[in-house]
Write a protein that holds these residues in place. Structure first.
Motif, PDB file in Angstrom:
ATOM      1  N   PRO A  56       0.839  -1.204   0.000  1.00 34.53           N
ATOM      2  CA  PRO A  56       0.000   0.000   0.000  1.00 34.53           C
ATOM      3  C   PRO A  56       0.869   1.246   0.000  1.00 34.53           C
ATOM      4  O   PRO A  56       2.067   1.193   0.269  1.00 34.53           O
ATOM      5  CB  PRO A  56      -0.790  -0.142   1.314  1.00 34.53           C
ATOM      6  N   ALA A  57       0.261   2.388  -0.272  1.00 34.78           N
ATOM      7  CA  ALA A  57       1.015   3.618  -0.532  1.00 34.78           C
ATOM      8  C   ALA A  57       2.081   3.915   0.510  1.00 34.78           C
ATOM      9  O   ALA A  57       3.239   4.188   0.171  1.00 34.78           O
ATOM     10  CB  ALA A  57       0.043   4.793  -0.650  1.00 34.78           C
ATOM     11  N   GLU A  58       1.717   3.872   1.786  1.00 33.62           N
ATOM     12  CA  GLU A  58       2.687   4.266   2.812  1.00 33.62           C
ATOM     13  C   GLU A  58       3.847   3.279   2.909  1.00 33.62           C
ATOM     14  O   GLU A  58       4.994   3.668   3.168  1.00 33.62           O
ATOM     15  CB  GLU A  58       1.998   4.406   4.179  1.00 33.62           C
ATOM     16  N   ILE A  59       3.584   2.009   2.662  1.00 28.69           N
ATOM     17  CA  ILE A  59       4.640   0.990   2.717  1.00 28.69           C
ATOM     18  C   ILE A  59       5.514   1.086   1.472  1.00 28.69           C
ATOM     19  O   ILE A  59       6.749   1.111   1.546  1.00 28.69           O
ATOM     20  CB  ILE A  59       4.028  -0.415   2.832  1.00 28.69           C
ATOM     21  N   ASN A  60       4.866   1.145   0.310  1.00 26.32           N
ATOM     22  CA  ASN A  60       5.605   1.254  -0.946  1.00 26.32           C
ATOM     23  C   ASN A  60       6.501   2.488  -0.950  1.00 26.32           C
ATOM     24  O   ASN A  60       7.685   2.424  -1.302  1.00 26.32           O
ATOM     25  CB  ASN A  60       4.628   1.334  -2.114  1.00 26.32           C
ATOM     26  N   ASP A  61       5.946   3.630  -0.556  1.00 32.74           N
ATOM     27  CA  ASP A  61       6.689   4.881  -0.661  1.00 32.74           C
ATOM     28  C   ASP A  61       7.818   4.970   0.354  1.00 32.74           C
ATOM     29  O   ASP A  61       8.807   5.682   0.131  1.00 32.74           O
ATOM     30  CB  ASP A  61       5.745   6.062  -0.512  1.00 32.74           C
ATOM     31  N   ALA A  62       7.708   4.240   1.459  1.00 31.28           N
ATOM     32  CA  ALA A  62       8.813   4.191   2.415  1.00 31.28           C
ATOM     33  C   ALA A  62      10.029   3.503   1.812  1.00 31.28           C
ATOM     34  O   ALA A  62      11.174   3.804   2.158  1.00 31.28           O
ATOM     35  CB  ALA A  62       8.380   3.457   3.686  1.00 31.28           C
ATOM     36  N   GLN A  63       9.796   2.586   0.868  1.00 32.47           N
ATOM     37  CA  GLN A  63      10.892   1.883   0.211  1.00 32.47           C
ATOM     38  C   GLN A  63      11.312   2.543  -1.087  1.00 32.47           C
ATOM     39  O   GLN A  63      12.492   2.512  -1.446  1.00 32.47           O
ATOM     40  CB  GLN A  63      10.490   0.425  -0.079  1.00 32.47           C
ATOM     41  N   ARG A  64      10.366   3.174  -1.792  1.00 34.04           N
ATOM     42  CA  ARG A  64      10.640   3.646  -3.150  1.00 34.04           C
ATOM     43  C   ARG A  64      10.639   5.162  -3.313  1.00 34.04           C
ATOM     44  O   ARG A  64      11.147   5.663  -4.306  1.00 34.04           O
ATOM     45  CB  ARG A  64       9.638   3.012  -4.132  1.00 34.04           C
ATOM     46  N   GLY A  65      10.061   5.884  -2.365  1.00 34.15           N
ATOM     47  CA  GLY A  65      10.059   7.333  -2.464  1.00 34.15           C
ATOM     48  C   GLY A  65       8.659   7.907  -2.377  1.00 34.15           C
ATOM     49  O   GLY A  65       7.678   7.269  -2.792  1.00 34.15           O
ATOM     50  N   ALA A  66       8.550   9.113  -1.873  1.00 34.78           N
ATOM     51  CA  ALA A  66       7.261   9.767  -1.664  1.00 34.78           C
ATOM     52  C   ALA A  66       6.515   9.949  -2.986  1.00 34.78           C
ATOM     53  O   ALA A  66       7.075  10.398  -3.985  1.00 34.78           O
ATOM     54  CB  ALA A  66       7.465  11.127  -0.995  1.00 34.78           C
ATOM     55  N   GLY A  67       5.251   9.583  -2.996  1.00 29.85           N
ATOM     56  CA  GLY A  67       4.390   9.776  -4.158  1.00 29.85           C
ATOM     57  C   GLY A  67       4.512   8.734  -5.244  1.00 29.85           C
ATOM     58  O   GLY A  67       3.764   8.776  -6.236  1.00 29.85           O
ATOM     59  N   VAL A  68       5.420   7.772  -5.098  1.00 29.72           N
ATOM     60  CA  VAL A  68       5.649   6.788  -6.158  1.00 29.72           C
ATOM     61  C   VAL A  68       4.418   5.904  -6.369  1.00 29.72           C
ATOM     62  O   VAL A  68       4.041   5.602  -7.510  1.00 29.72           O
ATOM     63  CB  VAL A  68       6.893   5.928  -5.850  1.00 29.72           C
ATOM     64  N   PHE A  69       3.776   5.486  -5.292  1.00 31.97           N
ATOM     65  CA  PHE A  69       2.609   4.609  -5.424  1.00 31.97           C
ATOM     66  C   PHE A  69       1.524   5.276  -6.268  1.00 31.97           C
ATOM     67  O   PHE A  69       1.015   4.682  -7.231  1.00 31.97           O
ATOM     68  CB  PHE A  69       2.060   4.256  -4.033  1.00 31.97           C
ATOM     69  N   ASP A  70       1.163   6.499  -5.929  1.00 26.55           N
ATOM     70  CA  ASP A  70       0.092   7.182  -6.661  1.00 26.55           C
ATOM     71  C   ASP A  70       0.463   7.401  -8.126  1.00 26.55           C
ATOM     72  O   ASP A  70      -0.393   7.272  -9.018  1.00 26.55           O
ATOM     73  CB  ASP A  70      -0.222   8.528  -6.005  1.00 26.55           C
ATOM     74  N   ARG A  71       1.705   7.729  -8.404  1.00 28.17           N
ATOM     75  CA  ARG A  71       2.130   7.934  -9.791  1.00 28.17           C
ATOM     76  C   ARG A  71       2.023   6.629 -10.581  1.00 28.17           C
ATOM     77  O   ARG A  71       1.577   6.629 -11.740  1.00 28.17           O
ATOM     78  CB  ARG A  71       3.560   8.461  -9.838  1.00 28.17           C
ATOM     79  N   ALA A  72       2.417   5.533  -9.974  1.00 33.24           N
ATOM     80  CA  ALA A  72       2.348   4.240 -10.657  1.00 33.24           C
ATOM     81  C   ALA A  72       0.901   3.830 -10.906  1.00 33.24           C
ATOM     82  O   ALA A  72       0.564   3.335 -11.994  1.00 33.24           O
ATOM     83  CB  ALA A  72       3.072   3.175  -9.831  1.00 33.24           C
ATOM     84  N   ILE A  73       0.040   4.030  -9.926  1.00 34.00           N
ATOM     85  CA  ILE A  73      -1.373   3.666 -10.091  1.00 34.00           C
ATOM     86  C   ILE A  73      -2.026   4.518 -11.174  1.00 34.00           C
ATOM     87  O   ILE A  73      -2.819   4.022 -11.992  1.00 34.00           O
ATOM     88  CB  ILE A  73      -2.117   3.806  -8.750  1.00 34.00           C
ATOM     89  N   ARG A  74      -1.699   5.813 -11.208  1.00 38.04           N
ATOM     90  CA  ARG A  74      -2.221   6.656 -12.296  1.00 38.04           C
ATOM     91  C   ARG A  74      -1.717   6.164 -13.643  1.00 38.04           C
ATOM     92  O   ARG A  74      -2.441   6.186 -14.643  1.00 38.04           O
ATOM     93  CB  ARG A  74      -1.807   8.119 -12.086  1.00 38.04           C
TER      94      ARG A  74
END
Length: 342
Positions: A123-141
């Motif tokens: 999920p966003a908070e877990i993914n972004d802790a490893q990959r960078g802030a906002g990465v989850f939302d950008r990928a989903i878009r």
């Protein structure tokens, strides 16, 4: 020699198109905390005409082509390469961190690679802790943009897959990711992969073997995989196995292809893996096979160096092989390094 002969040409060709990436994912063995590329003064890249020439050289053998990076969507001319491969009747796949999918959706659907694997780690908070802030939302878009564009153009390709790399930080969030944080129906396939790692002793023995047999003096790629197995001690392998099985079951119900690396993921095998007890369980760039700036891929494939490696691995594995989760489930990698890699 007939190129269609099964031994005359590779059946799986992976181009490491470039080393550059726009993210710094913490666990990445290229640009992460122990990444091998931090020492490079300038990230390398294969020249597009060279890649195109090598593609043309191999097309008649109908191999599977795969791109790798860095981030493949940063490569100039990547869509031209995809179109050439597809026009030649071959499949092409590649992974992406997903951050460039939205901007690339039109070109991607037009070029029609067979499959694009989107890397997400929870999920966003877990993914972004490893990959960078906002990465989850950008990928989903980006995923949504590709799906919309496919529908608008009445196209089936590219298929989308999602890759989840299991780490100590995200192992407990597999179900909440796949069954809650994303729309699983947008994906044709799922891959859950354990974080690959090597012990220091393995990496040293691997370096010794490459030096003894092939004269290789340094193994920075292998060294980037070194982890103390103690860092995985907090993983509850019973819970990990349960969540992986749960996602596998849902994928089967929805007709989504499910892959795991390793293929077996009972709690005992997972514990063996994370404890470096690989002997109890039921791709590396340090060794260059040739240089496609100097000789063609097929000359390298049929050359003495490849035969040496084949002869060696018929009798023994490289010490580092068990460190890769894909071992439990190849192809040579065409590296971007001009001076010392194929």
């Amino acid at each position: 020699m007939n190129i269609a002969d099964s031994t005359a040409a590779p059946k799986w060709v992976t181009f490491q198109l470039l080393e550059r990436c726009n993210l710094r994912c913490r666990m990445c063995y290229e640009w992460g905390e122990t990444g091998a590329y931090h020492e490079h003064a300038k990230p390398a890249m294969l020249e597009p005409p060279l890649v195109m020439r090598t593609i043309d050289e191999c097309l008649s053998a109908k191999p599977l082509f795969e791109f790798f990076g860095g981030e493949p969507l940063l490569y100039p001319g990547v869509f031209d390469l995809i179109e050439r491969i597809r026009a030649g009747g071959c499949d092409v796949t590649f992974p992406t961190n997903g951050t460039l999918l939205e901007a690339s959706a039109e070109d991607l659907v037009a070029a029609a690679p067979t499959r694009v694997w989107v890397s997400l780690d929870g999920p966003a908070e877990i993914n972004d802790a490893q990959r960078g802030a906002g990465v989850f939302d950008r990928a989903i878009r980006g995923v949504a943009a590709v799906v919309r564009t496919r529908a608008a153009r009445r196209k089936r390709l590219p298929e989308l897959g999602v890759t989840f790399v299991v780490t100590p930080a995200n192992y407990a969030h597999i179900e909440s990711f796949f069954l809650g944080a994303i729309d699983l129906s947008l994906f044709a396939c799922v891959s859950i992969e354990l974080q690959s790692y090597a012990t220091r002793e393995q990496a040293m023995e691997y370096g010794r073997m490459l030096n003894e047999h092939f004269g290789v003096g340094a193994t920075p790629c292998a060294n980037a995989y070194i982890r103390d197995p103690a860092c995985f001690a907090g993983i509850d392998t019973h819970e990990l196995a349960r969540q992986m099985q749960s996602v596998k079951r849902v994928c089967a119900e929805q007709g989504i292809a499910f892959h795991s690396q390793p293929r077996m993921f009972g709690a005992a095998d997972l514990q063996h893996y994370f404890s470096s007890r690989w002997h109890a369980m039921t791709d590396w760039n340090d060794l260059a096979l040739g240089n496609i700036h100097e000789r063609s891929l097929l000359e390298i494939w049929r050359g003495a160096r490849v035969k040496e490696v084949q002869a060696l691995v018929r009798n023994q594995l490289f010490p580092i092989c068990t460190a890769c989760c894909r071992y439990y489930g190849g192809a040579g990698v065409l590296s971007t390094r001009r001076a010392d890699h194929a």
